[in-house]
Design a protein around this motif. Structure first.
Motif, short mmCIF file in Angstrom:
data_model
loop_
_atom_site.label_atom_id
_atom_site.label_comp_id
_atom_site.label_asym_id
_atom_site.label_seq_id
_atom_site.Cartn_x
_atom_site.Cartn_y
_atom_site.Cartn_z
N LEU A 107 -10.65 3.22 -1.25
CA LEU A 107 -10.35 2.31 -0.14
C LEU A 107 -10.61 2.99 1.21
O LEU A 107 -11.17 2.38 2.13
CB LEU A 107 -8.89 1.86 -0.23
N ASN A 110 -3.92 1.15 7.02
CA ASN A 110 -5.18 0.86 7.68
C ASN A 110 -4.97 0.17 9.02
O ASN A 110 -5.71 0.42 9.98
CB ASN A 110 -6.04 -0.02 6.77
N ALA A 111 -3.94 -0.67 9.10
CA ALA A 111 -3.63 -1.34 10.37
C ALA A 111 -3.23 -0.32 11.44
O ALA A 111 -3.58 -0.47 12.62
CB ALA A 111 -2.51 -2.35 10.15
N GLU A 133 -6.50 1.72 12.43
CA GLU A 133 -7.41 0.94 13.29
C GLU A 133 -6.94 0.89 14.74
O GLU A 133 -7.75 0.70 15.65
CB GLU A 133 -7.54 -0.48 12.73
N GLU A 185 -3.17 -0.78 -3.02
CA GLU A 185 -3.90 -1.62 -2.07
C GLU A 185 -2.99 -2.07 -0.94
O GLU A 185 -3.39 -2.09 0.23
CB GLU A 185 -4.49 -2.82 -2.81
N GLN A 186 -1.74 -2.39 -1.26
CA GLN A 186 -0.79 -2.79 -0.22
C GLN A 186 -0.49 -1.62 0.72
O GLN A 186 -0.47 -1.79 1.94
CB GLN A 186 0.51 -3.29 -0.85
N ALA A 226 -13.50 1.87 3.92
CA ALA A 226 -13.12 1.52 5.30
C ALA A 226 -13.68 2.51 6.32
O ALA A 226 -13.57 2.28 7.53
CB ALA A 226 -11.59 1.48 5.42
N PHE A 273 -2.38 0.94 1.34
CA PHE A 273 -3.56 1.19 2.15
C PHE A 273 -3.67 0.19 3.29
O PHE A 273 -3.95 0.57 4.44
CB PHE A 273 -4.83 1.13 1.31
N ASN A 274 -3.48 -1.10 3.01
CA ASN A 274 -3.60 -2.13 4.05
C ASN A 274 -2.62 -1.89 5.19
O ASN A 274 -2.96 -2.07 6.37
CB ASN A 274 -3.40 -3.51 3.44
N GLU A 275 -1.40 -1.49 4.84
CA GLU A 275 -0.40 -1.21 5.88
C GLU A 275 -0.82 -0.01 6.72
O GLU A 275 -0.68 -0.02 7.95
CB GLU A 275 0.96 -0.96 5.22
#
Length: 223
Positions: free
Chosen positions: A123, A53-54, A57, A46-47, A127, A49-51
């Motif tokens: 994920l 994903n930024a 985007e 999850e971490q 998204a 992916f979040n990095e």
């Protein structure tokens, strides 16, 4: 017949106790399409992916996903072939991701990340990443018939896999794997074409090894 490995040059050809497409494939695929996985995400994935994903985007261009990228050779080649794209390679092994590779493969438009694809795929699908091409190159074939649900098309995350990418490109030296994925994709409403790999430049170390051993490599392209 039990699953064994027959020697073939410098590598080994896959021998399975499964002579063709698994008899329970359709049943398994339909079950997973009807009932999506809801297991909790692993924190490290999850971490990661979040990095990523930024970055996604804030990127205005083609996104290419390279799943099970291993040491990242395929990711680097794809980045070199697609200089205007953002190429993302994912592998579960930190050792493989961090292995040193010759500078000839370096490029500025790719990222290699460690993540569990069983979580990462869900994920990415949630998204709605605008992935143009999704590569799955030489995945573990799990050739024993009893291991059908360890193959990507037999896994609980197949509904997310088949939803990611305008094109999905798989390669394998075991055609049954690709025939099964093609059939699973058709159940999900996507058509695929199976062809022989003829490119001179191998995309992965496995592909180079198989070709050097005289094995035929196959590609499935799902539109």
């Amino acid at each position: 017949m039990t699953q064994t490995q027959a020697p073939m040059g410098d590598s080994k050809a896959i021998i399975s106790n499964q002579p063709g497409v698994h008899e329970k494939l359709d049943e398994i695929v339909r079950k997973h399409l009807a009932h999506r996985s809801k297991k909790p995400y692993q924190a490290h994935t999850e971490q990661a992916f979040n990095e990523m994903n930024a970055i996604v985007e804030n990127f205005d261009g083609e996104i290419i996903l390279d799943s099970c990228c291993g040491v990242g050779q395929s990711t680097r080649i794809l980045a070199k072939q697609n200089p205007d794209a953002l190429v993302i390679g994912i592998d579960k092994s930190a050792h493989r991701i961090n292995r040193n590779i010759d500078d000839v493969w370096q490029a500025d438009n790719y990222h290699l990340i460690r993540a569990d694809l069983n979580d990462f795929y869900r994920l990415v699908a949630a998204a709605n990443w605008p992935v143009s091409k999704h590569y799955i190159l030489y995945p573990n074939p799990w050739p024993k018939a009893k291991h059908i649900q360890r193959r990507w098309h037999g896994s609980a995350v197949f509904p997310e896999i088949i939803s990611i990418g305008s094109e999905i490109i798989l390669r394998s030296n075991w055609p049954i794997y690709l025939q099964e994925f093609q059939q699973a994709a058709a159940i999900a409403g996507r058509a695929g074409q199976l062809t022989q790999v003829n490119e001179a430049e191998p995309l992965t170390p496995f592909e180079a090894k198989y070709q050097a051993s005289g094995q035929t490599c196959w590609q499935l392209r799902v539109e």
